[in-house]
Design a protein around this motif. Structure first.
Motif, PDB file in Angstrom:
ATOM      1  N   VAL A 239     -29.903 -11.180  -1.032  1.00 56.15           N
ATOM      2  CA  VAL A 239     -30.272 -10.307  -0.144  1.00 56.15           C
ATOM      3  C   VAL A 239     -30.350  -8.635  -0.514  1.00 56.15           C
ATOM      4  CG1 VAL A 239     -30.080  -9.398   2.433  1.00 56.15           C
ATOM      5  CG2 VAL A 239     -29.512 -11.731   1.887  1.00 56.15           C
TER       6      VAL A 239
ATOM      7  N   GLU B 194     -32.967  -8.368  -3.199  1.00 55.72           N
ATOM      8  CA  GLU B 194     -34.392  -8.167  -2.503  1.00 55.72           C
ATOM      9  C   GLU B 194     -34.568  -6.946  -1.873  1.00 55.72           C
ATOM     10  OE1 GLU B 194     -35.796 -12.198  -1.085  1.00 55.72           O
ATOM     11  OE2 GLU B 194     -36.453 -12.216  -3.460  1.00 55.72           O
ATOM     12  N   TYR B 195     -33.582  -6.653  -1.174  1.00 61.28           N
ATOM     13  CA  TYR B 195     -33.742  -5.502  -0.391  1.00 61.28           C
ATOM     14  C   TYR B 195     -34.074  -4.093  -1.135  1.00 61.28           C
ATOM     15  CZ  TYR B 195     -32.533  -1.330   2.681  1.00 61.28           C
ATOM     16  OH  TYR B 195     -32.485  -0.213   3.296  1.00 61.28           O
TER      17      TYR B 195
ATOM     18  N   ARG C 235     -35.450  -4.578  -3.997  1.00 61.05           N
ATOM     19  CA  ARG C 235     -36.809  -4.344  -4.513  1.00 61.05           C
ATOM     20  C   ARG C 235     -37.867  -4.309  -3.341  1.00 61.05           C
ATOM     21  NH1 ARG C 235     -36.651 -10.419  -7.494  1.00 61.05           N
ATOM     22  NH2 ARG C 235     -34.672 -10.161  -8.700  1.00 61.05           N
TER      23      ARG C 235
ATOM     24  N   LYS D  36     -44.907  -9.622   0.579  1.00 64.44           N
ATOM     25  CA  LYS D  36     -43.972 -10.582   1.319  1.00 64.44           C
ATOM     26  C   LYS D  36     -42.598  -9.794   1.431  1.00 64.44           C
ATOM     27  CE  LYS D  36     -46.693 -13.631   2.361  1.00 64.44           C
ATOM     28  NZ  LYS D  36     -46.935 -14.311   3.478  1.00 64.44           N
TER      29      LYS D  36
ATOM     30  N   LYS E  11     -40.969  -8.929   4.961  1.00 65.18           N
ATOM     31  CA  LYS E  11     -39.684  -9.528   5.244  1.00 65.18           C
ATOM     32  C   LYS E  11     -38.616  -8.358   5.839  1.00 65.18           C
ATOM     33  CE  LYS E  11     -35.874 -11.975   3.097  1.00 65.18           C
ATOM     34  NZ  LYS E  11     -35.487 -12.349   1.786  1.00 65.18           N
ATOM     35  N   PHE E  12     -38.742  -7.349   5.368  1.00 66.12           N
ATOM     36  CA  PHE E  12     -37.939  -6.162   5.500  1.00 66.12           C
ATOM     37  C   PHE E  12     -38.332  -5.034   6.396  1.00 66.12           C
ATOM     38  CE2 PHE E  12     -35.761  -8.073   1.715  1.00 66.12           C
ATOM     39  CZ  PHE E  12     -34.726  -8.509   2.130  1.00 66.12           C
TER      40      PHE E  12
ATOM     41  N   HIS F 119     -38.487  -4.307   9.114  1.00 68.50           N
ATOM     42  CA  HIS F 119     -37.577  -4.033  10.303  1.00 68.50           C
ATOM     43  C   HIS F 119     -36.458  -2.925   9.868  1.00 68.50           C
ATOM     44  CE1 HIS F 119     -40.128  -6.404  12.633  1.00 68.50           C
ATOM     45  NE2 HIS F 119     -39.625  -7.384  12.069  1.00 68.50           N
ATOM     46  N   HIS F 120     -36.114  -2.986   8.388  1.00 67.12           N
ATOM     47  CA  HIS F 120     -34.958  -2.366   8.069  1.00 67.12           C
ATOM     48  C   HIS F 120     -35.500  -0.704   8.154  1.00 67.12           C
ATOM     49  CE1 HIS F 120     -33.668  -6.061   7.098  1.00 67.12           C
ATOM     50  NE2 HIS F 120     -32.372  -5.466   6.482  1.00 67.12           N
ATOM     51  N   PRO F 121     -34.510   0.195   8.757  1.00 65.72           N
ATOM     52  CA  PRO F 121     -34.954   1.227   9.033  1.00 65.72           C
ATOM     53  C   PRO F 121     -35.502   2.130   7.803  1.00 65.72           C
ATOM     54  CG  PRO F 121     -32.493   1.175   9.279  1.00 65.72           C
ATOM     55  CD  PRO F 121     -33.364  -0.284   9.262  1.00 65.72           C
ATOM     56  N   GLN F 122     -34.768   2.051   6.847  1.00 66.78           N
ATOM     57  CA  GLN F 122     -35.364   2.771   5.580  1.00 66.78           C
ATOM     58  C   GLN F 122     -36.854   2.524   5.234  1.00 66.78           C
ATOM     59  OE1 GLN F 122     -33.706   5.446   3.872  1.00 66.78           O
ATOM     60  NE2 GLN F 122     -32.640   5.233   6.021  1.00 66.78           N
TER      61      GLN F 122
END
Lengths: 750, 445
Positions: free
Chosen positions: B37, B40-41, B43, B376, B380-381, B383-386
């Motif tokens: 995780v 990939e985050y 990336r 993709k 996928k990410f 919604h992550h704030p950064q």
């Protein structure tokens, strides 16, 4: 009350009038009516009577004042009742109409009617457009959409389509087309010419059906067979193919047997073919252990049992394939006739095979000692006798003729071998089966005998027996060969040791120098000619021509070391040492105790001790050198409540920091995003990785498919009506219903 | 000490022939690849940053008009051809690949109000302030020939808009009323009126080809069926709609560009409330055009920006602006879903990429794979704030930035007031009106 009375009276008066028909009453009634109308107070407007025809006529001009003058329906239809030409049905309808007293509703206003019409039209359009609903929702849900939607399949198009959209332009093209059309050759449909089409038409339907069925069956069978062959070809297992080949060979032999009886000419041809194949095998480098594969196997053979086996099989195959099929009788005779002294005996050849071996001692006949053969099987392999048991026996017979110096040499050798046997407990197992050799020899002799018996037979049968015999011989040789190769593999190790022995031997030989002056000379040059010269002729006669002697290219001998057994124990020791080694390397710093110290420190940080809250100067004198009194200090001492137990309380080798890391929280999602319903759902999507480090190639491709794919430089047309037809959710019946219902709706509405 | 060397069986990694693909052994055991995780985050974060780095949407500016560009038309058969009409009655034909004007003709006196290319691509129609409809050949006239229209129709009133049927030789104009014309006749085969008003635009439905919609000056949008004698329905909104555009892939959806800074997507069957309200512009929206995939649309606004919206998203995913671009009057999305064209007041036509960070041209398979994977990851990410912060950040001109802020404050204040009114009145008397319902005044049958 007054009016109702009048009405009642009026009704009574009416009845009276009809009965009596009195003129006076009539007059009275007239008066009465006038009086009633006067009661209302309104003066009724007297309407003008229509007297002349006008284009613009108002409906308000129609006069309906006088009841007596009003035209009734009955007045109009009186004539109809009298005339006989009017049908009875019409008369009845008219009568009914006369009886009914309902007034017709006035028509809707223009605005109202237009509004209704609009509404109906809208309803129709809405239902019409709802046909697209399923296809739209389907597209919205689709994993991937490829635009343009109605893509033409790539690849070659049928000739007809290409040709129809194209016109001959250049004079050459026009000429060609003129020719084609003149000869009635097909232009647009290139499959059939007119004559062909006619012939097709001439064929009866049943014939065509049968023919087609046959063709189909044949095609199907062919495709099955092809598929099977492809499948089998794809199988990687060597074993499978080996077994299959063997089965094929057997089958072929059987067929061949029959063929001999039925069709000898064909059989002869087959035989020639086999011969050619054998020659080709000899010419080629196949199975000669010179390929990449063989080399790699040779490397691996040390460690891998399978590789060793594979190599052996390879060698065996080579031997088998390059075996010449010859009758022993013929060969013997030829050999005797030639009697060539210059021809090198096979012993020489054998020695030559060993040229690359490092040990000059191994080149001689020395290892062919009978005692030795009995004692140490592995030494047989040193000379790599690949020609099988027959040769051994032949050699055994020759032993007697060997010279004295050889005997002495053999003595040294046996001494050396003894020492060697003592030294190495792990001698390779003896695999040459003496009995088997015997058997094979007997078989060969049997073959010979049968040969003699059937001398009268044709040349062909002769040849065939040669094959059979050859095969039996090969089988015998194969057994021996297996043993040979197994020993060959081990030979390297032994040779190394024997080199050492050579030195020992030379030391020993100094004592025997007096007996044999020439001995110290290099043996490689000495021994060879001496033995060959003496042994040569007599042996030659007894032996058949061996393949080894004729072959120009010799099989490479693989020298493979056995996995060292002594070193294994060392490794074990080292493994045990590994921990100690690490300990030794990190002897200086005591990591464990440092860690424990660190952990204790962290634990202590949380648990602060007693807090002293005494303020100097309060309630007493303060200043330099003055301390607050003990009672006061005791009073203001506060004990902190113990902090909650740490998470790493029971984990001796872990420190868990319970401080919140603001840096990490910056990157974390703090509220559940929209489409997700609970946090586990969201977490599971985040936790499933997409990359190729965690997924197979296929999965990655599937996961990372883009949602919309467009082709470079193509116009994407709006969705066409054809898409509706493609849509599986709408059946053609539904379409029909929709189309039928709509016009009907419109009609009723109007 | 003994030195140990790795030894492997070459069969495990050597190809059988050189034509085989190199065998890359992989072990998918998750214990060997930990921290998936977080890896990939990282990336995804990098991909997002790179996307912003590579976001260079502006491609070219086509200059040549001597007055503001009032209307544009895509060629129906050729991707590289664009037609534009300006406020001085001039029509220019552009070659987009070469970024040059290939033909100029003086079509009208006064504004060129509307322009459309016939479905076959051989001719085009223009309407102007001089009350005429003209049909022109797509090919330039030969040497010595005069530049003359194929056909000219004199109307009684000024035409303000024009659209052509998808498959038949029928076109529609709007002005004081909506007229349906047969190409062969000089008088309309049908005219629709509904009350006294003037229309600003008319559009044929590209899928259900007999349907039309028009925007009227009485703040209404009117639907028509070409086969019927009367219009179908109309919806009256709080403010006037300037133009509308049908979704080319979803037959019953259309989007209208409104004066109240918003765009509204309607389902034709249910006009009571818009299907979606698209907000972000800070001034009147003047034009809208759908992407040919029907997934997105682009809008041009008086606030000197172009915005790209998802057809089901309330806020724009992209905003394009340049210092020199003035009020954008017309906008088109190219038929291959790759480019956006905008015509603005300051006489220029601008060519933009539809996806700002997209690499143009042919991509190698590995590039494609990498792009897909990054896409993709970003999804996928998202919604992550950064990741979101970086992905959503756009530089805006100062005045737009402040105006957006101001509008937000106004909206919040209004909301607060509503809330307070509701709080201080008898429960049930003040109902909650959703944003979608707020802007529809009534639906007239």
């Amino acid at each position: 009350i007054h009016i109702s009375f009048f009405v009642f009276d009026l009704k009574g008066a009416d009845e009276d009038m009809s009965k009596e028909e009195d003129g006076e009453d009539e007059r009275k009634r007239q008066h009465l009516l006038e009086a009633i109308s006067a009661l209302g107070g309104k003066r009724r407007k007297t309407l003008r009577e229509r007297s002349e025809a006008a284009v613009q006529m108002s409906e308000f001009m129609v006069n309906a004042e006088d009841e007596s003058e009003r035209v009734e329906l009955s007045d109009l239809i009186q004539i109809i009742e009298k005339t006989s030409t009017v049908p009875a049905k019409t008369k009845k309808q008219l009568n009914n109409l006369q009886r009914s007293k309902k007034t017709i509703e006035c028509p809707l206003s223009k605005q109202e009617s237009e509004r209704i019409r609009r509404d109906v039209a809208f309803q129709k359009a809405a239902t019409d457009i709802s046909r697209w609903k399923s296809i739209i929702s389907q597209n919205q849900r689709a994993e991937q959409l490829v635009f343009p939607l109605n893509q033409e399949p790539s690849g070659p198009k049928p000739m007809e389509r290409v040709v129809t959209g194209w016109k001959a332009q250049t004079p050459l093209e026009q000429e060609i087309f003129a020719l084609l059309s003149a000869n009635k050759q097909p232009i647009n449909d290139p499959i059939l010419t007119p004559t062909e089409q006619a012939s097709v038409r001439a064929m009866s339907l049943e014939d065509a059906k049968v023919h087609r069925a046959e063709l189909q069956k044949a095609r199907a069978l062919q495709s099955y067979y092809e598929a099977q062959a492809r499948r089998e070809k794809k199988i990687k297992s060597k074993k499978f193919h080996k077994v299959q080949n063997k089965a094929k060979r057997k089958e072929f032999l059987k067929q061949f047997d029959e063929m001999v009886k039925t069709d000898p000419a064909a059989a002869l041809e087959e035989l020639n073919k086999m011969e050619v194949a054998r020659m080709q095998e000899r010419m080629s480098l196949k199975h000669q252990n010179s390929g990449k594969w063989a080399k790699s196997k040779a490397i691996m053979a040390k460690y891998n049992e399978g590789a060793r086996k594979a190599m052996q099989q390879q060698l065996e195959l080579n031997k088998h394939l390059s075996q010449k099929l010859v009758t022993s009788l013929n060969d013997d005779e030829e050999e005797e006739e030639v009697g060539d002294p210059e021809l090198l005996p096979d012993f020489v050849n054998d020695a030559e095979q060993e040229m690359d071996s490092s040990n000059p001692w191994m080149r001689g006949r020395l290892s062919q000692d009978p005692t030795e053969e009995e004692e140490n099987g592995d030494t047989v392999g040193l000379t790599t006798e690949q020609s099988g048991g027959v040769e051994y026996i032949a050699e055994e017979e020759e032993k007697v003729e060997e010279t004295e110096d050889n005997v002495i040499l053999r003595e040294f050798d046996s001494r050396r071998k003894l020492r060697q046997a003592l030294e190495t407990d792990t001698a390779a197992e003896m695999s040459v089966d003496e009995e088997e050799e015997e058997e094979s020899k007997a078989a060969a002799e049997d073959g010979d005998a049968s040969d003699k018996e059937e001398e009268g037979l044709s040349e062909f049968t002769n040849l065939f027996h040669e094959i059979v015999e050859g095969q039996s011989r090969v089988e015998g040789a194969g057994d021996a060969g297996r043993a040979d190769t197994s020993t060959q593999l081990e030979a390297g190790v032994i040779r190394i040791r024997t080199l050492r022995d050579v030195e020992l031997l030379t030391q020993d030989s100094s004592a025997t120098d007096k007996l044999h002056g020439e001995f110290p000379k290099p043996l490689s040059t000495e021994n060879l000619p001496s033995t060959t010269q003496k042994a040569g002729k007599s042996r030659k006669r007894k032996k058949k021509i061996q393949l080894k002697e004729v072959l120009t290219k010799e099989t490479k001998v693989m020298k493979v070391l056995l996995a060292p057994t002594v070193e294994a124990s060392e490794e074990l020791e080292e493994k045990l040492d590994q921990r100690g080694l690490i300990k030794e390397a990190f002897a200086g710093d005591d990591v464990i105790s440092e860690f424990l110290k660190d952990k204790r420190k962290r634990e202590n940080v949380g648990t602060s001790k007693i807090l002293d809250l005494t303020l100097p100067g309060w309630g007493e004198w303060g200043g330099t050198g003055l301390k607050p009194s003990r009672s006061k200090r005791r009073r203001f001492r506060v004990k902190n409540a113990p902090p909650p137990p740490r998470k790493d309380q029971h984990l001796p080798s872990v420190i868990i920091s319970e401080k919140r890391n603001s840096f990490v929280s910056l990157h974390q999602v703090n509220s559940l995003p929209f489409p997700f319903e609970n946090h586990t759902q969201f977490e599971s999507t985040i936790c499933s990785p997409l990359g190729r480090t965690w997924n197979t190639e296929q999965t990655v491709k599937k996961i990372t498919k883009p949602k919309v794919v467009t082709r470079l430089g193509t116009i994407i047309e709006p969705m066409a009506q054809e898409e509706l037809v493609k849509d599986p959710h709408i059946s053609s019946q539904d379409l029909q219903v929709v189309l039928q219902v709509l016009p009907w709706k419109r009609l009723t509405a109007k | 000490m003994k030195v140990k060397v790795l030894s492997r069986n070459p069969d495990d990694y050597v190809r059988e022939t050189k034509l085989d693909i190199q065998r890359v052994p992989r072990n998918y055991d998750p214990s060997l690849h930990p921290f998936e995780v977080s890896r990939e985050y990282t990336r995804a974060l990098n991909a997002t940053k790179l996307e912003r780095v590579f976001a260079k949407p502006f491609l070219a500016s086509l200059d040549g008009h001597r007055d503001g560009v009032n209307c544009m038309a895509k060629h129906t058969k050729s991707l590289s051809t664009l037609l534009s009409g300006s406020c001085d009655g001039e029509v220019k034909m552009w070659n987009l690949t070469k970024h040059e004007c290939v033909r100029t003709l003086q079509a009208h006196e006064g504004f060129v109000r509307g322009m459309v290319v016939r479905y076959c691509g051989t001719s085009f129609f223009t309407v102007g302030d001089d009350k005429t409809i003209k049909q022109w050949k797509m090919e330039a006239p030969g040497y010595g020939e005069a530049e003359e229209p194929l056909n000219t129709i004199l109307g009684k009133t000024v035409f303000t808009g024009l659209d052509h049927h998808q498959k038949e030789a029928v076109f529609a104009t709007c002005g004081q009323q909506v007229d349906i014309w047969d190409e062969q006749r000089s008088s309309p085969i049908r005219s629709f009126t509904w009350g006294v008003d003037s229309f600003s635009s008319v559009r044929f439905n590209p899928v259900e080809t007999e349907l039309l919609a028009s925007c009227a000056s009485d703040r209404s949008i009117v639907l028509y069926d070409m086969r019927e004698s009367a219009p179908l329905k109309k919806v009256i909104m709080t403010m006037r709609s300037n133009t509308l555009c049908w979704n080319p892939m979803e037959a019953y959806h259309f989007t209208c560009a409104n004066e109240d800074y918003n765009l509204y997507t309607y389902d034709m069957r249910n006009l009571d409330r818009p299907f979606m309200v698209h907000m972000d512009h800070v001034s009147a929206v003047l034009d809208v055009d759908y992407s040919p995939t029907g997934r997105e649309f682009v809008s041009a606004s008086f606030d000197k920006t172009i915005r790209i919206f998802q057809n089901d998203g309330g806020h724009s995913r992209e905003v394009y602006h340049t210092k020199r671009m003035q009020h954008v009057i017309c906008v088109k999305w190219s038929a291959d879903n790759k480019y956006i064209l905008s015509g603005s007041d300051e006489m220029n036509i601008r060519l933009w990429k539809a996806n700002a960070a997209e690499k143009l041209g042919v991509l190698a398979p590995r590039e494609k794979q990498a792009i897909n994977y990054n896409q993709k990851l970003k999804e996928k990410f998202q919604h992550h704030p950064q990741v979101r912060r970086i992905a959503h950040h756009r530089h805006l001109p100062k005045n737009i930035y402040h105006q957006t802020k101001e509008l937000r404050i106004m909206k919040e204040a209004r909301k607060r007031k509503e809330r307070n009114v509701r709080k201080h009145s008898r429960p049930g008397t003040v109902s909650v009106v959703s944003e979608k319902e707020k802007h529809v005044v009534t639906v007239v049958k």
